[in-house]
Design a protein around this motif. Sequence first.
Motif, PDB file in Angstrom:
ATOM      1  N   HIS A 144       8.593  30.095  22.690  1.00 48.40           N
ATOM      2  CA  HIS A 144       8.678  31.413  23.310  1.00 48.40           C
ATOM      3  C   HIS A 144       9.733  31.370  24.413  1.00 48.40           C
ATOM      4  CE1 HIS A 144       4.629  31.003  21.614  1.00 48.40           C
ATOM      5  NE2 HIS A 144       4.713  32.298  21.361  1.00 48.40           N
ATOM      6  N   PHE A 145      10.669  32.309  24.362  1.00 45.42           N
ATOM      7  CA  PHE A 145      11.748  32.356  25.338  1.00 45.42           C
ATOM      8  C   PHE A 145      11.718  33.701  26.057  1.00 45.42           C
ATOM      9  CE2 PHE A 145      14.275  29.721  22.031  1.00 45.42           C
ATOM     10  CZ  PHE A 145      13.591  28.560  22.414  1.00 45.42           C
ATOM     11  N   ARG A 146      11.901  33.652  27.382  1.00 54.12           N
ATOM     12  CA  ARG A 146      12.033  34.893  28.138  1.00 54.12           C
ATOM     13  C   ARG A 146      12.855  34.641  29.390  1.00 54.12           C
ATOM     14  NH1 ARG A 146       5.954  36.270  30.424  1.00 54.12           N
ATOM     15  NH2 ARG A 146       5.568  34.328  31.543  1.00 54.12           N
ATOM     16  N   ALA A 147      13.363  35.725  29.944  1.00 54.11           N
ATOM     17  CA  ALA A 147      14.178  35.662  31.155  1.00 54.11           C
ATOM     18  C   ALA A 147      14.064  36.998  31.865  1.00 54.11           C
ATOM     19  CB  ALA A 147      15.634  35.372  30.807  1.00 54.11           C
ATOM     20  N   PRO A 148      14.265  37.023  33.172  1.00 56.01           N
ATOM     21  CA  PRO A 148      14.247  38.293  33.906  1.00 56.01           C
ATOM     22  C   PRO A 148      15.492  39.115  33.610  1.00 56.01           C
ATOM     23  CG  PRO A 148      14.905  36.525  35.358  1.00 56.01           C
ATOM     24  CD  PRO A 148      14.504  35.877  34.053  1.00 56.01           C
ATOM     25  N   ALA A 149      15.436  40.376  33.983  1.00 57.16           N
ATOM     26  CA  ALA A 149      16.568  41.273  33.719  1.00 57.16           C
ATOM     27  C   ALA A 149      17.836  40.826  34.424  1.00 57.16           C
ATOM     28  CB  ALA A 149      16.201  42.697  34.130  1.00 57.16           C
ATOM     29  N   SER A 150      17.714  40.079  35.503  1.00 61.75           N
ATOM     30  CA  SER A 150      18.898  39.597  36.220  1.00 61.75           C
ATOM     31  C   SER A 150      19.749  38.678  35.359  1.00 61.75           C
ATOM     32  CB  SER A 150      18.477  38.861  37.494  1.00 61.75           C
ATOM     33  OG  SER A 150      17.576  37.799  37.201  1.00 61.75           O
TER      34      SER A 150
END
Length: 402
Positions: A144-150
């Motif tokens: 699972h990969f995620r990152a903030p909008a920044s």
Amino acid sequence: MRPLAAVTAAALSVTLTASCSSGSPDGETAAPRGATATAATTPATGATNSSSAPSPSTGSTATATATATPTTRATSTASKPSDPSTLTMAFAGDVHFEDYLAPLASRPDGLAELRDSLGAADLSMVNLETAITTRGTKIGKEFHFRAPASALATVQGAGVDAVSMANNHGVDYGPVGLQDTLAAKKASPIPIVGIGADEDEAYAPAVLSAKGLEVAVFGASEVFEMTLARYSAGPGKGGIASASPIVRLRKAVSAASRKYDLVVVFLHWGLDYQKCPDPLSADTAQALEEAGADIIVGGHSHRVNGAGWLGRSYVAYGLGNFVWWRSREPDSRSGVLTLSVDVKAAKGTGSYGHSVVRTASWTPMLIGADGIPRRPGAADTKRLHGLWEQANACTGLEAKPS
């Protein structure tokens, strides 16, 4: 050309469901990493040496709009090629901000060093392989990969002009994560394609402008796993753009080819850890070439695959990893594909049957221990370029435009 029937649930159940795993070595012996010299890329047959590209100038700018959700791109300060008769487009593979890469997502300049490679072209594009969220619940898969909008500003800081999110990690955190991703898309400093609140948005191209040309770029996936099965965009249903069946994408590409000067399709396709295209990818490339696509590129296999010309289209089957959390070969083999487009030939929409992509060059790179790709020394550059040429042999593509 493959049949246009929809993919069945049975087909989905027998294909790979766990991607982006560490995988097994491919049996190739990795030479020791070279010194820090940055020797010019050795050109492939029919390709140009990257050192012979037009001299850079800071006077060239690019603008972009997305046809479904308009986005204004901030003017890039990276040096851009100045030759008015040639549009250069650069492509690289998978980008995420997982694990030790996470701090980069909060730094707009975190990938600024890539402006001299990927960002040096008039226009550049990558696959953003992550959900854009800090919330949500993991869907039932291994990675699972995620990152903030920044993180979108970080990608822009690398000189990237557009990203595709049509991949098997774009909805890793379920409906809540998708909601956040779509909100981030609306506020993004660069266009995002291949994902949307419904099928109209997901299949809409972003339109980039440079050198007097309007370039329509699409994103779509045909990796048969949970994301495609559960989160493909449809009427009134948010998700990623699916290339299976090909009907919806082919229709959009065909319409764009009649309206815009250049059409690019960035695909998530192929099989994990394979260096040659599978039959489905070859069929998809053929269908999109017939629909009027000028450039068809993509990845998913985490390996650098071959490339070449197919009729009017330039096709690259696998761009490998790019900004990634695996820094050992073969996972760390990476690079930038730069294509030179004849502006005069591309201007207008009447170049059917003739490729407007005149030359192609591959700049080999290796992903470092910090997850960022860099040009290696002369010995590794030569070795990695040789591996790229070997991969070209199994594509069935032409080494020169016809």
